[in-house]
Design a protein around this motif. Sequence first.
Motif, PDB file in Angstrom:
ATOM      1  N   UNK A 185      -9.616   6.615  -9.888  1.00 37.36           N
ATOM      2  CA  UNK A 185      -8.454   5.845  -9.426  1.00 37.36           C
ATOM      3  C   UNK A 185      -8.267   5.844  -7.910  1.00 37.36           C
ATOM      4  N   UNK A 186      -9.024   6.692  -7.192  1.00 32.24           N
ATOM      5  CA  UNK A 186      -8.882   6.713  -5.730  1.00 32.24           C
ATOM      6  C   UNK A 186     -10.015   5.968  -5.014  1.00 32.24           C
ATOM      7  N   UNK A 187     -10.839   5.276  -5.761  1.00 31.53           N
ATOM      8  CA  UNK A 187     -11.898   4.456  -5.169  1.00 31.53           C
ATOM      9  C   UNK A 187     -11.273   3.135  -4.699  1.00 31.53           C
ATOM     10  N   UNK A 188     -10.967   3.059  -3.423  1.00 36.30           N
ATOM     11  CA  UNK A 188     -10.230   1.895  -2.914  1.00 36.30           C
ATOM     12  C   UNK A 188     -11.091   0.641  -2.869  1.00 36.30           C
ATOM     13  N   UNK A 189     -12.390   0.796  -2.690  1.00 35.30           N
ATOM     14  CA  UNK A 189     -13.256  -0.383  -2.708  1.00 35.30           C
ATOM     15  C   UNK A 189     -13.189  -1.066  -4.075  1.00 35.30           C
ATOM     16  N   UNK A 190     -13.246  -0.254  -5.143  1.00 32.60           N
ATOM     17  CA  UNK A 190     -13.153  -0.819  -6.495  1.00 32.60           C
ATOM     18  C   UNK A 190     -11.754  -1.387  -6.735  1.00 32.60           C
ATOM     19  N   UNK A 191     -10.732  -0.700  -6.231  1.00 32.35           N
ATOM     20  CA  UNK A 191      -9.360  -1.172  -6.430  1.00 32.35           C
ATOM     21  C   UNK A 191      -9.146  -2.526  -5.768  1.00 32.35           C
ATOM     22  N   UNK A 192      -9.668  -2.698  -4.564  1.00 32.84           N
ATOM     23  CA  UNK A 192      -9.488  -3.996  -3.892  1.00 32.84           C
ATOM     24  C   UNK A 192     -10.152  -5.120  -4.670  1.00 32.84           C
ATOM     25  N   UNK A 193     -11.334  -4.859  -5.205  1.00 30.95           N
ATOM     26  CA  UNK A 193     -12.008  -5.887  -6.002  1.00 30.95           C
ATOM     27  C   UNK A 193     -11.223  -6.162  -7.284  1.00 30.95           C
ATOM     28  N   UNK A 194     -10.690  -5.099  -7.903  1.00 28.37           N
ATOM     29  CA  UNK A 194      -9.866  -5.273  -9.098  1.00 28.37           C
ATOM     30  C   UNK A 194      -8.630  -6.104  -8.775  1.00 28.37           C
ATOM     31  N   UNK A 208       0.039   3.087  -8.093  1.00 29.26           N
ATOM     32  CA  UNK A 208      -0.526   4.314  -8.662  1.00 29.26           C
ATOM     33  C   UNK A 208      -1.418   5.017  -7.640  1.00 29.26           C
ATOM     34  N   UNK A 209      -2.206   4.240  -6.892  1.00 28.31           N
ATOM     35  CA  UNK A 209      -3.028   4.826  -5.837  1.00 28.31           C
ATOM     36  C   UNK A 209      -2.153   5.523  -4.797  1.00 28.31           C
ATOM     37  N   UNK A 226      -2.338   9.409  -3.484  1.00 24.49           N
ATOM     38  CA  UNK A 226      -2.606   9.755  -2.093  1.00 24.49           C
ATOM     39  C   UNK A 226      -1.437  10.497  -1.460  1.00 24.49           C
ATOM     40  N   UNK A 227      -0.230  10.198  -1.931  1.00 24.93           N
ATOM     41  CA  UNK A 227       0.951  10.881  -1.402  1.00 24.93           C
ATOM     42  C   UNK A 227       0.890  12.375  -1.693  1.00 24.93           C
ATOM     43  N   UNK A 228       0.342  12.707  -2.867  1.00 26.70           N
ATOM     44  CA  UNK A 228       0.192  14.119  -3.211  1.00 26.70           C
ATOM     45  C   UNK A 228      -0.757  14.825  -2.250  1.00 26.70           C
ATOM     46  N   UNK A 229      -1.699  14.050  -1.669  1.00 29.31           N
ATOM     47  CA  UNK A 229      -2.643  14.617  -0.704  1.00 29.31           C
ATOM     48  C   UNK A 229      -2.203  14.375   0.736  1.00 29.31           C
ATOM     49  N   UNK A 230      -1.001  13.764   0.878  1.00 32.02           N
ATOM     50  CA  UNK A 230      -0.418  13.465   2.189  1.00 32.02           C
ATOM     51  C   UNK A 230      -1.329  12.565   3.022  1.00 32.02           C
ATOM     52  N   UNK A 231      -1.882  11.546   2.343  1.00 29.93           N
ATOM     53  CA  UNK A 231      -2.701  10.547   3.033  1.00 29.93           C
ATOM     54  C   UNK A 231      -2.187   9.153   2.691  1.00 29.93           C
TER      55      UNK A 231
END
Length: 648
Positions: free
Chosen positions: A230-239, A258-259, A263-268
């Motif tokens: 779920x943190x693969x942003x390249x795949x998310x953008x295509x989705x 959801x992403x 990321x908020x949990x990792x402070x990014x």
Amino acid sequence: MDDGRSGGHEWSEPRSPIARIWLCGAFVVEWIDPGTGQACSTLEMSGAGRDYTSALSLLKLLLSQPQRRAHRDWIMEQFWPASGRHTAAHRLENIFSVLRKLMCHPLTGECLLRSFRAGKENGMMYQLEASPLVWLDVDAQVWNVEQAARMERFGDDAQPFWERAYELGKRGPFLSDERYVDWATQRRNEVEGYYRQTIHALASLYLARYGSAGASEALLLLRTYWQQYPKDEDALRLLMDVLSAQERYQEALEYYDHLCQLLQEEQTQPDERTKDSAEYCKAKQIQRSRPGALWLTPRDREPECTLLEGPSQNMDNTRRETIAGLIGLVGMSALSTQRKEVLTQAHAASLKQEDLAYFHELIEGGWELCNVGEWQVAEHVLDSFLSDAIRRAPKQRDFAYLATKGLVLKSILQAHQLNITVMPALCRQAVLYARQTRDHTALGMALNGLAVAFKYNHDYKASLNTYQEALSFCDEQASPLIRSRIYAGAAAAFARIGKGQEADRCINQAYECFPNDPMQEAYPLSADHGRYMLSYYHGLMYLALQQPAKAYPVFEQYQYVRSSSVVPGRNRLEILNQQGKAAVLSNHLDEYVVCLQQGIEGAQQLGSKKRLDEVVEIYQKEVPGAWKQHQKIKQITEQHPFLLVGAK
């Protein structure tokens, strides 16, 4: 321990694999008969004593390293970092001895594991034989990705290679039961990178080559992948791009949200390109209105008044005709406002009992419409809630169950429109969600759907493997109807590879556990099973065992059994088509002519491309040339010339 073979040993002539090993998904070691090239047995994954388990861990470690080998001292550091050298060396000697016995071919006795000294001062090395003797799924995956890239570089068709790489990678994560060990990290990252490359390439290829027709397959590919990463942003953008092209902006933004939570949990923060995609969806977000959408409230009615508020099991012909007649209406919504709000309440931990029952009844209604050939109406029923159920399935068990049942139904609906190739992807996704429910009935239903999908795609080995997995869930925790369905399907699958005893055992169990009144089970239509299916699979079993004379009467046995359920037209025609095949193989021309004529008329009346395609396939592949010149058959082919060229 040295077996006297040098580290640079090579075979003098090319050889075929005598072992196949899968590291993605379930860990499997399969032995190959050198004489036939067929699998002869698999290595047991459990054995007596801790040395057996440790030996398998050593095998996995070696397979994870370059050239499938590792130094003894390094192995001891990985397995027993706190132990003394003498203790660790003694343990490794014992484990290596166990593993050598395990890696001896059961037919030839040839050992695939060896040890050798890398040099006078370098100590002992342990190594597993390389390709071609030992085929490894991750090596095959890398090879297919490399070939696909080469095909693209030279302007050739790379799709077969991408699809093969995807088939190898989709089995599951690399060494999922060794997720946290350091020695697997490097190879795991490599394998995940190739799988990620495959997903992106294949999704883009489907979109570019098949347009809107490929969007559904690309969407399934990306959504299934996103569940794992779920943190693969390249795949998310295509989705998100695929969803935006379908004007499904709200769903795209929910994936983005959801992403952000992860990321908020990792402070990014998300990548700027991902933020830009989300801003585009927000700007373009509209309430999509599709002509002809069903199960929606007409504008001149109260919002809460819908066409399917009652149990679908009691839907009579008049009600069904009324619903079917609404296909062309404009300005209707898929669900009442109240029901739609239920789907969008992301904070709710679970559904209320009445809401859950309502959506289960929607699926039952979809099956009933499917059974009478109202494919598009049933699709509209699913479209009214399935995407929302899938979106919420990863976190909520109730929605995972609804997504499981909905996807299995959708695969059958696609089959009758001859979109056979999308069935496995739909059912794999159903299996994924079914596992989240921890419900044996749901998982059995999904695995059965996947086995059927493989069968329809003529991937009989994958179908058998899926049935074998499903058989492990045929216990008292699964419903009798689902258990009977799995046993029946497994019987035909075993018969297809000539295992008559296993087939007989399974078909007998299918009859034994079939409930006296299946309609008394909860949501019986979703099981897609009845006495008629027992006749169908029993007949298929005899056909596979090359006993068509026994198959023919078995196919019609269901007609003489009293039952509380009506035989759906699609299933009756499926039985009829196979009965026609049995008539051909039994050399009964007149019986085949009856099946042929009724099969054509029934498929056309039902509007099932799948059933008509079955009629054509049996005619073209099974009917002798002399029969095709017979007057009775010539009259039918003159009336239906598509028999000669294929159904459209």
